[in-house]
Write an enzyme that holds these catalytic residues in place. Structure first.
Site, PDB file in Angstrom:
ATOM      1  N   ASP A  14      16.956   9.703  -8.406  1.00 42.01           N
ATOM      2  CA  ASP A  14      18.679   9.722  -8.014  1.00 42.01           C
ATOM      3  C   ASP A  14      19.429   9.763  -7.115  1.00 42.01           C
ATOM      4  O   ASP A  14      20.311  10.352  -6.387  1.00 42.01           O
ATOM      5  CB  ASP A  14      19.399  10.962  -8.945  1.00 42.01           C
ATOM      6  CG  ASP A  14      19.058  10.991 -10.299  1.00 42.01           C
ATOM      7  OD1 ASP A  14      18.988  10.056 -10.794  1.00 42.01           O
ATOM      8  OD2 ASP A  14      19.048  12.197 -11.089  1.00 42.01           O
ATOM      9  N   ASP A  68       0.838  19.485  18.913  1.00 42.71           N
ATOM     10  CA  ASP A  68       1.151  20.995  19.538  1.00 42.71           C
ATOM     11  C   ASP A  68       2.121  21.740  18.011  1.00 42.71           C
ATOM     12  O   ASP A  68       1.240  21.469  17.503  1.00 42.71           O
ATOM     13  CB  ASP A  68       2.070  20.128  20.636  1.00 42.71           C
ATOM     14  CG  ASP A  68       1.682  19.537  21.820  1.00 42.71           C
ATOM     15  OD1 ASP A  68       0.408  19.803  21.787  1.00 42.71           O
ATOM     16  OD2 ASP A  68       2.799  18.304  21.935  1.00 42.71           O
ATOM     17  N   HIS A  98       1.060  -1.063  -0.128  1.00 42.66           N
ATOM     18  CA  HIS A  98       0.109   0.213  -0.504  1.00 42.66           C
ATOM     19  C   HIS A  98       1.422   1.124   0.238  1.00 42.66           C
ATOM     20  O   HIS A  98       0.086   2.746  -0.365  1.00 42.66           O
ATOM     21  CB  HIS A  98      -1.053  -0.180   1.484  1.00 42.66           C
ATOM     22  CG  HIS A  98      -1.823   0.879   0.913  1.00 42.66           C
ATOM     23  ND1 HIS A  98      -2.231   1.973   2.066  1.00 42.66           N
ATOM     24  CD2 HIS A  98      -3.342   0.623   0.630  1.00 42.66           C
ATOM     25  CE1 HIS A  98      -3.102   2.783   1.755  1.00 42.66           C
ATOM     26  NE2 HIS A  98      -4.276   2.075   0.749  1.00 42.66           N
ATOM     27  N   HIS A 150      -8.638  12.135   1.306  1.00 41.60           N
ATOM     28  CA  HIS A 150      -7.811  10.125   0.898  1.00 41.60           C
ATOM     29  C   HIS A 150      -6.832  10.513   2.063  1.00 41.60           C
ATOM     30  O   HIS A 150      -6.188   9.728   1.905  1.00 41.60           O
ATOM     31  CB  HIS A 150      -8.143  10.096  -0.009  1.00 41.60           C
ATOM     32  CG  HIS A 150      -7.328   9.135  -0.380  1.00 41.60           C
ATOM     33  ND1 HIS A 150      -5.871   8.612  -0.754  1.00 41.60           N
ATOM     34  CD2 HIS A 150      -7.556   7.365  -0.834  1.00 41.60           C
ATOM     35  CE1 HIS A 150      -5.527   7.390  -0.853  1.00 41.60           C
ATOM     36  NE2 HIS A 150      -6.787   6.687  -0.686  1.00 41.60           N
ATOM     37  N   LYS A 159      -3.868  11.146   4.924  1.00 40.13           N
ATOM     38  CA  LYS A 159      -3.430  10.300   6.332  1.00 40.13           C
ATOM     39  C   LYS A 159      -2.536  11.434   6.236  1.00 40.13           C
ATOM     40  O   LYS A 159      -1.396  10.289   6.500  1.00 40.13           O
ATOM     41  CB  LYS A 159      -2.606   9.027   5.524  1.00 40.13           C
ATOM     42  CG  LYS A 159      -3.797   7.652   4.766  1.00 40.13           C
ATOM     43  CD  LYS A 159      -3.717   8.283   3.467  1.00 40.13           C
ATOM     44  CE  LYS A 159      -4.017   7.259   2.486  1.00 40.13           C
ATOM     45  NZ  LYS A 159      -5.266   6.979   2.660  1.00 40.13           N
ATOM     46  N   LYS A 190       3.458   4.387  -1.048  1.00 41.44           N
ATOM     47  CA  LYS A 190       3.350   5.455  -2.512  1.00 41.44           C
ATOM     48  C   LYS A 190       4.727   5.994  -1.722  1.00 41.44           C
ATOM     49  O   LYS A 190       4.602   7.215  -1.372  1.00 41.44           O
ATOM     50  CB  LYS A 190       2.220   6.615  -2.322  1.00 41.44           C
ATOM     51  CG  LYS A 190       0.851   5.741  -2.413  1.00 41.44           C
ATOM     52  CD  LYS A 190      -0.176   5.061  -1.314  1.00 41.44           C
ATOM     53  CE  LYS A 190      -1.326   4.590  -2.195  1.00 41.44           C
ATOM     54  NZ  LYS A 190      -1.859   4.714  -0.555  1.00 41.44           N
TER      55      LYS A 190
END
Length: 415
Positions: free
Chosen positions: A120, A300, A113, A293, A295, A115
């Site tokens: 380089d 603080d 899952h 979508h 996450k 991404k």
């Protein structure tokens, strides 16, 4: 859970496909030596075509290009699309491909899952944005709200080493290519900024709960502010308990959750927790402009995280995930301003009276829900644990019978 903060990084927040895609495609196309891409979803829409163009441009310049997609999230790449990439020298591999049964995709558990993009060995992108047109506003009402970060500095060396090992190990920790992975030291890249950071992953072997432990430790340490924006919210008992405790000791705890979800069950599941959280003082905002979508979270004045991990059983106990955890006042404040903009302009704050139910039913339901949450990390380990396969994309397509190549995103995929 690692306690090693790597200083000297420059981290830029990228919001939605409008900011993410042009930047990542530009960096890929201009690569000189190497491009590594991991993604859950890759569709053959306009975004997938733009990614292919960037990858081919890098390969034509002599860069070594590796792409790993998930077999469940990216099931319908055509022979023509794959051939276009591989003929240019792109090595395209599929994590745990599986057959279909009466049109249904199987092997939905323990997905890759993450991404991640590394260019380089000097620049990395980590977040929750897949390669599909539904991350762009012009997709329409179902366009997704999401986030990623672009990173320069010493942390990139750690991310680079991780993705090199992922390629060698087939994405999940077992030897596949059996080639030697060069050692990359954290100090092998110069400092580029002032952000201290950690790269935190979740797998089904050595790092089964690292991301959740970071969340719980941060919630326990929070003193005045905690904001979590998460698309699929159904965390374990211990994380819910820490949120309630934080709110009761005076922390301003705010959750931004889906109000217009891409899957209705997402909102139903999250709402089962509302009264328990709100009675402890947690404020809940439902984002209603389009499907959420993201996450991301902040605490603080310094701590923040951006990544691929939802706060649900799949991400916390089954999937392969990756988050970046940051400690920087400027980034924290910028993320807070973006989330505050959502809360003020695109969210409805849920009120206690909106979720009240008959007392007996609420008590019975809460009993079962919280015992389910309390024990799911244990019973998740009982679920199928076959060794995932990684196959060259050409081998997958040659072994798979013809199928409907509709390129529209599959709304049953949690991404």
């Amino acid at each position: 859970m690692s306690a090693n903060w790597i200083p000297g990084n420059k981290v830029v927040l990228l919001e939605n496909g409008e900011e993410y895609f042009p930047r990542v495609f530009e960096c890929i196309a201009n690569a000189q030596r190497e491009v590594i891409v991991e993604t859950f979803i890759l569709f053959e829409d306009k975004v997938g075509q733009q990614l292919a163009e960037a990858l081919i441009a890098a390969a034509n310049k002599g860069a070594k290009v590796d792409v790993l997609v998930d077999g469940f999230g990216s099931p319908d790449l055509s022979d023509a699309y794959i051939g276009r990439l591989t003929s240019a020298g792109v090595r395209l591999r599929v994590f745990d491909p599986g057959p279909r049964l009466w049109g249904w995709r199987l092997k939905m558990l323990r997905r890759m899952h993450r991404k991640i993009v590394v260019v380089d060995g000097e620049r990395a992108f980590v977040g929750g944005i897949n390669y599909s047109a539904d991350h762009l506003a012009d997709f329409g009402p179902q366009a997704k709200q999401d986030y990623a970060v672009e990173i320069e500095g010493p942390l990139v060396a750690q991310i680079h080493r991780f993705v090199l090992h992922a390629i060698a190990a087939g994405g999940a920790g077992r030897s596949w290519l059996r080639r030697r992975v060069p050692a990359v030291q954290f100090d092998s890249l110069p400092e580029s900024g002032s952000v201290a950071a950690q790269f935190v992953t979740r797998d089904n072997r050595r790092h089964t709960n690292d991301i959740e432990r970071h969340y719980r430790a941060t919630i326990r340490a929070a003193r005045h502010r905690l904001v979590i924006a998460n698309a699929y919210f159904f965390p374990g008992y211990r994380l819910i308990r820490e949120l309630r405790r934080a709110a009761r000791r005076g922390v301003d705890v705010r959750l931004i959750l889906q109000g217009e979800p891409d899957m209705p069950i997402v909102k139903t599941a999250a709402r089962m927790l509302y009264h328990h959280l709100m009675h402890a003082g947690v404020k809940i905002y439902e984002y209603c402009e389009r499907p959420l979508h993201g996450k991301v979270a902040l605490a603080d004045d310094e701590w923040a995280t951006v990544g691929s991990s939802n706060l649900d059983p799949l991400s916390l106990s089954l999937n392969l995930e990756a988050n970046v955890v940051l400690r920087d006042r400027e980034f924290n404040q910028h993320l807070y301003e973006r989330l505050e903009h959502l809360m003020c302009n695109a969210c409805n704050q849920v009120q206690v009276q909106d979720v009240e139910e008959p007392g007996t039913w609420r008590m019975v339901r809460s009993f079962f829900v919280f015992h389910l949450m309390r024990w799911y990390p244990s019973w998740a380990s009982w679920l199928p644990t076959h060794t995932p396969r990684v196959m060259a994309a050409e081998a997958v397509t040659s072994a798979t019978p013809p199928r409907n190549l509709d390129r529209s995103p599959d709304r049953t995929v949690e991404a």
